[in-house]
Every structure is written in C-alpha cells, then in structure tokens.
Design an enzyme around this catalytic site. Structure first.
Site, PDB file in Angstrom:
ATOM      1  N   LYS A 204     -62.895  55.981 -66.299  1.00 29.34           N
ATOM      2  CA  LYS A 204     -64.479  55.168 -65.789  1.00 29.34           C
ATOM      3  C   LYS A 204     -65.339  55.941 -64.671  1.00 29.34           C
ATOM      4  O   LYS A 204     -65.267  57.023 -64.426  1.00 29.34           O
ATOM      5  CB  LYS A 204     -63.017  53.965 -65.435  1.00 29.34           C
ATOM      6  CG  LYS A 204     -62.549  53.159 -66.223  1.00 29.34           C
ATOM      7  CD  LYS A 204     -61.948  51.949 -65.333  1.00 29.34           C
ATOM      8  CE  LYS A 204     -61.661  50.861 -66.702  1.00 29.34           C
ATOM      9  NZ  LYS A 204     -60.556  49.609 -65.829  1.00 29.34           N
ATOM     10  N   ARG A 244     -52.886  53.385 -68.954  1.00 22.65           N
ATOM     11  CA  ARG A 244     -53.879  53.616 -70.838  1.00 22.65           C
ATOM     12  C   ARG A 244     -54.827  54.373 -70.549  1.00 22.65           C
ATOM     13  O   ARG A 244     -56.062  54.345 -69.148  1.00 22.65           O
ATOM     14  CB  ARG A 244     -54.498  51.787 -70.811  1.00 22.65           C
ATOM     15  CG  ARG A 244     -55.592  51.171 -71.337  1.00 22.65           C
ATOM     16  CD  ARG A 244     -55.768  50.197 -71.211  1.00 22.65           C
ATOM     17  NE  ARG A 244     -56.659  49.747 -72.744  1.00 22.65           N
ATOM     18  CZ  ARG A 244     -57.508  49.408 -73.225  1.00 22.65           C
ATOM     19  NH1 ARG A 244     -58.441  50.757 -71.948  1.00 22.65           N
ATOM     20  NH2 ARG A 244     -58.211  49.040 -73.723  1.00 22.65           N
TER      21      ARG A 244
END
Length: 266
Positions: A204, A244
C-alpha cells in the site's frame, strides 16, 4: 491469505490475471509457496476506482473460484455485493471478504447467516471514489475500534454466528498514512476484542511513501514486499489471525522466523 485480483485496474497487479488460466496458475503458485487462503476479487477497491456491475464481477471470479475449490484450495471472495457473494459461495468459496463491513449491500448479512461462511468485516466509510475525503478521526484507533464493534453487533443481530466473524482495520481505506501507522502500532487493541483480525497492508501507498523518503519519490508497488513482510511480523506479534499479501514467499519466511523465535522463548 494470497491476493488474486481478476481485474484490469487493481493498483499493484491489475490486468496480470484477467485470463482464467493465468489466474488459476498464479493461485496454485501462491498455495505452493505457503498461502492458506486465496482471496479472489473481481472489482478494484483502490482509491479512486470506479465500480463495475455485478454481472461483470461474477463473470470474472466464479469460474476461477470453482476451479480452485475443485483442487482443494480454501477460497475467499473479495466482494461487497450479496449477489456476487452468493454466486461465489455456490462455486466453493468459504469466506466472504467484505471491505464494506456489510454497509454497501443490506442483503449481505442474510447471505452470510444462511450459508454459515466466514465474514470478514473491514472498517469502511465509503466507496473508493470518495473514501479519502472521509479520513477524519478524533482518535483513529478508538474510532475504528468502535465502528468495527458496531458492525459486529449488526452482524450478530442479523443472525450471523460469532464464530463466522473476522474483523479488519481497513488499512488505506479512508485513512491517511498517519492513521495507518497508528492502527498498525495499536493492532493489539483490536485483537483484544476477541475476534480474529485480518491485517491487509500489502504494497500500500503509505509503505511506498516511507521507503521513498531517501529516493526522492514513492517506491513503486513492486518494491514494497519487504516492507509488507515487516508489517506482517508486527501483525503476528499483535495477535492477528491472518495477513493478506501479494508476495507469499516473503511473508512465509518471516512467519517461520517469528514462530521459531517465539518457540525459543518458552
């Protein structure tokens, strides 16, 4: 949990696995590297992403899910739509990873309650096109914790069993980089709620920003896997149920080191 984006526009790997055979091959490669769950998504939820119609989402994911389930792979479906979740469950998915925490589709709770699958309730405040405008908190850890507790209460009131529920702080969703770091640092406050916690920070932008400080520009997604693995170790230490990630090997390796170190303490 290995990420399988069957989309043209996901921020890290959009378009790489739109072909059914490519998607299946990548999923099987991730399981061979140590992934316990494959999370299949047919709609990008990156900041600014536009939504696709439910039939498009179903067409992208259902055949892939069915093929993986037939091979004994544990599959989750990354969707906010009850219609897509129902089709995915029928195809063999046993987990619904709902980034809206049940807010995007009022019919989702009944699908979960009637099928008995696990439901990942992520902290969410709005769709991708507008979510960063909603990144306002008095105390991000306390506010996210309270809002997740509200979603859990809603799920229980809707007939979902407590054992079906997993929670997720929603790193990057209506969050600034500072909010993400605060949630990572205090993840133990969410695990203390007593529900399994999924931590999803893979590649991210807040990691790219940190890694790019010495480089003069944000590190691109492909260069963020080591940092992602570091967030995974911190999540494991805080008691997370799962992480994840895009790159399985690095996370598998750091988990092995963490588990052996923890065992040596005893």
């Amino acid at each position: 949990m290995g990420i399988l984006n069957v989309t043209p526009d996901s921020f890290s790997d959009g378009g790489k696995y739109l072909d059914r055979e490519d998607a299946i091959a990548h999923a099987l490669r991730m399981t061979s590297e140590g992934a316990d769950i494959i999370d299949v998504g047919g709609e990008s939820t990156r900041p600014g992403a536009e939504r696709v119609d439910a039939p498009v989402e179903i067409e992208r994911v259902v055949d892939v899910i069915a093929a993986l389930a037939e091979r004994g792979v544990t599959v989750s479906v990354d969707t906010m739509r009850a219609q897509v979740a129902a089709a995915a469950i029928e195809a063999g998915a046993t987990i619904v990873n709902d980034v809206s925490g049940g807010l995007a589709d009022p019919d989702m709770a009944s699908v979960i309650a009637s099928t008995g699958v696990k439901w990942i309730l992520m902290h969410w405040r709005g769709h991708s096109a507008d979510m960063q405008k909603l990144a306002r908190y008095d105390d991000v850890v306390a506010d996210v914790k309270a809002e997740l507790e509200d979603r859990v209460e809603y799920a229980l009131d809707s007939g979902v069993d407590a054992g079906q529920i997993v929670i997720d702080p929603g790193i990057g969703f209506a969050k600034t980089a500072e909010h993400n770091w605060a949630l990572s640092a205090h993840l133990d406050q969410l695990t203390a709620l007593g529900y399994p916690v999924l931590f999803a920070a893979s590649r991210k932008s807040y990691l790219g920003r940190l890694l790019g400080e010495l480089e003069g520009r944000d590190r691109p997604p492909s260069g963020r896997d080591t940092a992602t693995a570091a967030t995974s170790v911190l999540a494991f230490e805080a008691g997370a149920w799962g992480v994840r990630v895009h790159d399985i090997q690095s996370t598998y390796d750091v988990r092995a080191v963490w588990e052996r170190t923890r065992a040596a303490r005893n």
